[in-house]
Design a protein around this motif. Structure first.
Motif, PDB file in Angstrom:
ATOM      1  N   ASP A 277       0.812  -1.214   0.000  1.00 36.66           N
ATOM      2  CA  ASP A 277       0.000   0.000   0.000  1.00 36.66           C
ATOM      3  C   ASP A 277       0.848   1.267   0.000  1.00 36.66           C
ATOM      4  OD1 ASP A 277       0.972  -0.284   2.547  1.00 36.66           O
ATOM      5  OD2 ASP A 277      -0.981  -0.289   3.541  1.00 36.66           O
ATOM      6  N   LYS A 278       2.137   1.131  -0.312  1.00 37.86           N
ATOM      7  CA  LYS A 278       3.035   2.287  -0.341  1.00 37.86           C
ATOM      8  C   LYS A 278       3.346   2.746  -1.763  1.00 37.86           C
ATOM      9  CE  LYS A 278       3.423   1.698   4.121  1.00 37.86           C
ATOM     10  NZ  LYS A 278       2.679   2.549   5.085  1.00 37.86           N
ATOM     11  N   ILE A 279       2.905   2.022  -2.777  1.00 36.67           N
ATOM     12  CA  ILE A 279       3.115   2.405  -4.174  1.00 36.67           C
ATOM     13  C   ILE A 279       1.786   2.341  -4.918  1.00 36.67           C
ATOM     14  CG2 ILE A 279       5.552   1.755  -4.326  1.00 36.67           C
ATOM     15  CD1 ILE A 279       4.665  -0.923  -5.528  1.00 36.67           C
ATOM     16  N   ALA A 280       1.606   3.213  -5.899  1.00 37.37           N
ATOM     17  CA  ALA A 280       0.377   3.221  -6.681  1.00 37.37           C
ATOM     18  C   ALA A 280       0.637   3.825  -8.046  1.00 37.37           C
ATOM     19  CB  ALA A 280      -0.725   4.007  -5.966  1.00 37.37           C
ATOM     20  N   ALA A 281      -0.092   3.339  -9.040  1.00 33.65           N
ATOM     21  CA  ALA A 281       0.042   3.850 -10.401  1.00 33.65           C
ATOM     22  C   ALA A 281      -1.332   4.060 -11.007  1.00 33.65           C
ATOM     23  CB  ALA A 281       0.851   2.876 -11.254  1.00 33.65           C
ATOM     24  N   SER A 282      -1.574   5.265 -11.508  1.00 32.01           N
ATOM     25  CA  SER A 282      -2.783   5.529 -12.279  1.00 32.01           C
ATOM     26  C   SER A 282      -2.462   5.221 -13.738  1.00 32.01           C
ATOM     27  CB  SER A 282      -3.208   6.991 -12.117  1.00 32.01           C
ATOM     28  OG  SER A 282      -2.285   7.852 -12.776  1.00 32.01           O
ATOM     29  N   ALA A 286       2.741   7.861 -11.405  1.00 37.29           N
ATOM     30  CA  ALA A 286       3.143   6.953 -10.338  1.00 37.29           C
ATOM     31  C   ALA A 286       3.396   7.744  -9.063  1.00 37.29           C
ATOM     32  CB  ALA A 286       4.394   6.179 -10.735  1.00 37.29           C
ATOM     33  N   ILE A 287       3.076   7.147  -7.927  1.00 40.45           N
ATOM     34  CA  ILE A 287       3.295   7.780  -6.626  1.00 40.45           C
ATOM     35  C   ILE A 287       3.801   6.720  -5.653  1.00 40.45           C
ATOM     36  CG2 ILE A 287       2.168   8.889  -4.657  1.00 40.45           C
ATOM     37  CD1 ILE A 287       0.496  10.480  -6.503  1.00 40.45           C
ATOM     38  N   ALA A 288       4.746   7.111  -4.812  1.00 42.37           N
ATOM     39  CA  ALA A 288       5.291   6.181  -3.823  1.00 42.37           C
ATOM     40  C   ALA A 288       5.611   6.925  -2.537  1.00 42.37           C
ATOM     41  CB  ALA A 288       6.537   5.498  -4.369  1.00 42.37           C
ATOM     42  N   THR A 328      -0.609   5.434   3.454  1.00 41.28           N
ATOM     43  CA  THR A 328      -0.909   4.532   2.339  1.00 41.28           C
ATOM     44  C   THR A 328      -1.353   5.338   1.127  1.00 41.28           C
ATOM     45  OG1 THR A 328      -3.271   4.224   2.854  1.00 41.28           O
ATOM     46  CG2 THR A 328      -1.682   2.788   3.989  1.00 41.28           C
ATOM     47  N   ILE A 329      -1.293   4.712  -0.063  1.00 44.00           N
ATOM     48  CA  ILE A 329      -1.655   5.378  -1.313  1.00 44.00           C
ATOM     49  C   ILE A 329      -2.354   4.380  -2.238  1.00 44.00           C
ATOM     50  CG2 ILE A 329       0.659   4.927  -2.234  1.00 44.00           C
ATOM     51  CD1 ILE A 329      -1.502   7.979  -3.123  1.00 44.00           C
ATOM     52  N   ALA A 330      -3.365   4.850  -2.969  1.00 45.04           N
ATOM     53  CA  ALA A 330      -4.070   4.038  -3.959  1.00 45.04           C
ATOM     54  C   ALA A 330      -4.391   4.915  -5.156  1.00 45.04           C
ATOM     55  CB  ALA A 330      -5.350   3.447  -3.364  1.00 45.04           C
ATOM     56  N   ALA A 331      -4.612   4.274  -6.310  1.00 48.71           N
ATOM     57  CA  ALA A 331      -4.846   5.023  -7.547  1.00 48.71           C
ATOM     58  C   ALA A 331      -6.154   4.648  -8.204  1.00 48.71           C
ATOM     59  CB  ALA A 331      -3.705   4.767  -8.531  1.00 48.71           C
ATOM     60  N   GLY A 332      -6.806   5.652  -8.817  1.00 54.91           N
ATOM     61  CA  GLY A 332      -7.909   5.422  -9.718  1.00 54.91           C
ATOM     62  C   GLY A 332      -7.391   5.586 -11.140  1.00 54.91           C
ATOM     63  N   GLU A 333      -8.281   5.875 -12.061  1.00 55.05           N
ATOM     64  CA  GLU A 333      -7.871   6.042 -13.453  1.00 55.05           C
ATOM     65  C   GLU A 333      -6.986   7.266 -13.626  1.00 55.05           C
ATOM     66  OE1 GLU A 333     -10.283   5.656 -17.573  1.00 55.05           O
ATOM     67  OE2 GLU A 333     -10.898   7.330 -16.290  1.00 55.05           O
TER      68      GLU A 333
END
Length: 395
Positions: A277-282, A286-288, A328-333
């Motif tokens: 939950d520490k990395i996310a990509a739309s 990208a975000i970390a 934590t981080i999460a991605a949508g479109e």
């Protein structure tokens, strides 16, 4: 972890000074509801978090939720698995092609994961790792991403060989990446731009899991990314691969260039947080989160999804603000949702259909993180849908 509220049930166990408690895990959704993906038994958009039903025993929610379609996936603490929204080629796992606007149980098994945010993925296809380490996939399969050595669509969960699967994600709309308990990385599906990380940029499809390199220290994989992959290793390093020169996401691999890479390349230093939950990509960015709680973004800046108060594209990680309390981080479109250690939830990026969870102005983008209503989210889990958001309020 967190503050114990009066609404929680405390259970002392005969383990010395150890206490265990069970609290309420309520599920909330917001944003676009075109196909009933908010689980509210209707198709009305909502611009602020709204509880799904009255159940308080939700377990985990899918990361990278449905960036290509309109559905959701989540488990409950009793080990059951639930899906709702658009049934895209059997993606709801009901052995049919019927869409549902409220949570619907998948089968009768009670061995689905109840903890571990890397255990569920929701794209055109669905995937889940059971408590026994088996991996199951279903839904759309035009490029073999269900790992069944064929391209047939499946409307109910089908097992992939093995019992040592640990973390499952996606490196594209039609590509899968996963980690086994031995720290090895595997990929399958469509290989456009080398997104499978197999050191081969040709659009070759793999319809069964194939190991990426020989490294055994992989820790977590991203659940999103349109044509690129993102993963961490146990040594605190971050790695990316795939398309790095798309018009809307130039530099998304974080290499300070726009060169495509068909095998993993390191991003930055060795101080990245390693959790799923520490990395996310739309689709475009990208975000970390780093080990010290700071947060970084790179790639396409369209609609401010990099959180940098502008729409500038960036080809190397750039810190968002100065806070060091990101959790934590999460991605949508084309938007992101994140939590902080103080129990707050934040969102930024494209804002159509109320996907940022604010009532006014509901449809405007935000180029910097904005806080969702309330500070009592506790140890919340968050996930991004195509144009929506989802969170479990854990107290």
């Amino acid at each position: 972890k967190g503050v114990w509220g009066l609404d929680q049930v405390y259970n002392k166990e005969n383990q010395g000074s150890i206490w265990e408690y069970s609290g309420e895990n309520k599920l909330f959704t917001w944003g676009s509801n075109e196909e009933g993906e908010l689980g509210q038994n209707n198709t009305t958009d909502r611009s602020s978090p709204t509880q799904v039903g009255s159940d308080t025993n939700w377990g985990i929610i899918s990361r990278g939720a449905a960036q290509s379609t309109w559905h959701m996936l989540a488990s409950k603490s009793d080990g059951t698995l639930w899906a709702w929204g658009e049934d895209y080629y059997g993606s709801l796992g009901q052995n049919s092609r019927t869409s549902y606007s409220s949570p619907t149980q998948i089968g009768s098994d009670t061995t689905w994961p109840t903890s571990g945010v890397g255990k569920l993925t929701c794209r055109k296809f669905m995937s889940a790792i059971k408590t026994d380490g088996t991996l199951w996939m279903w839904g759309y399969n035009n490029a073999g991403m269900l790992g069944q050595n064929d391209v047939a669509h499946y409307s109910s969960p089908a097992q992939i060989p093995g019992t040592t699967w640990k973390d499952i994600g996606a490196a594209g709309n039609n590509s899968v990446v996963a980690i086994k308990t031995d720290g090895t990385l595997w990929s399958w599906g469509q290989n456009s731009y080398g997104v499978l990380g197999q050191n081969n940029a040709n659009p070759v499809e793999l319809s069964s899991p194939t190991q990426v390199g020989s490294n055994t220290t992989w820790s977590a994989v991203s659940k999103g990314g349109n044509t690129f992959g993102l993963a961490t290793k146990t040594d605190g390093t971050l790695w990316s691969w795939g398309n790095n020169n798309d018009n809307n996401s130039k530099g998304v691999l974080g290499q300070n260039n726009t060169i495509d890479y068909s095998s993993p390349v390191q991003v930055g230093g060795t101080d990245w947080a390693t959790g799923a939950d520490k990395i996310a990509a739309s689709d475009r960015a990208a975000i970390a989160i780093k080990a010290n709680g700071t947060i970084y973004s790179w790639g396409g800046g369209y609609n401010g999804q990099l959180g940098q108060s502008n729409e500038t594209q960036r080809s190397s990680p750039t810190q968002i603000g100065s806070a060091s309390t990101w959790d934590t981080i999460a991605a949508g479109e084309t938007h992101f949702i994140a939590t902080k250690t103080d129990g707050t939830v934040w969102a930024w990026g494209a804002g159509g259909n109320g996907r940022l969870g604010r009532t006014s102005p509901a449809d405007n983008p935000s180029m910097a993180p904005i806080e969702l209503p309330g500070t009592d989210w506790g140890t919340a889990q968050v996930a991004g849908g195509k144009r929506s958001g989802m969170a479990i309020k854990a107290k």
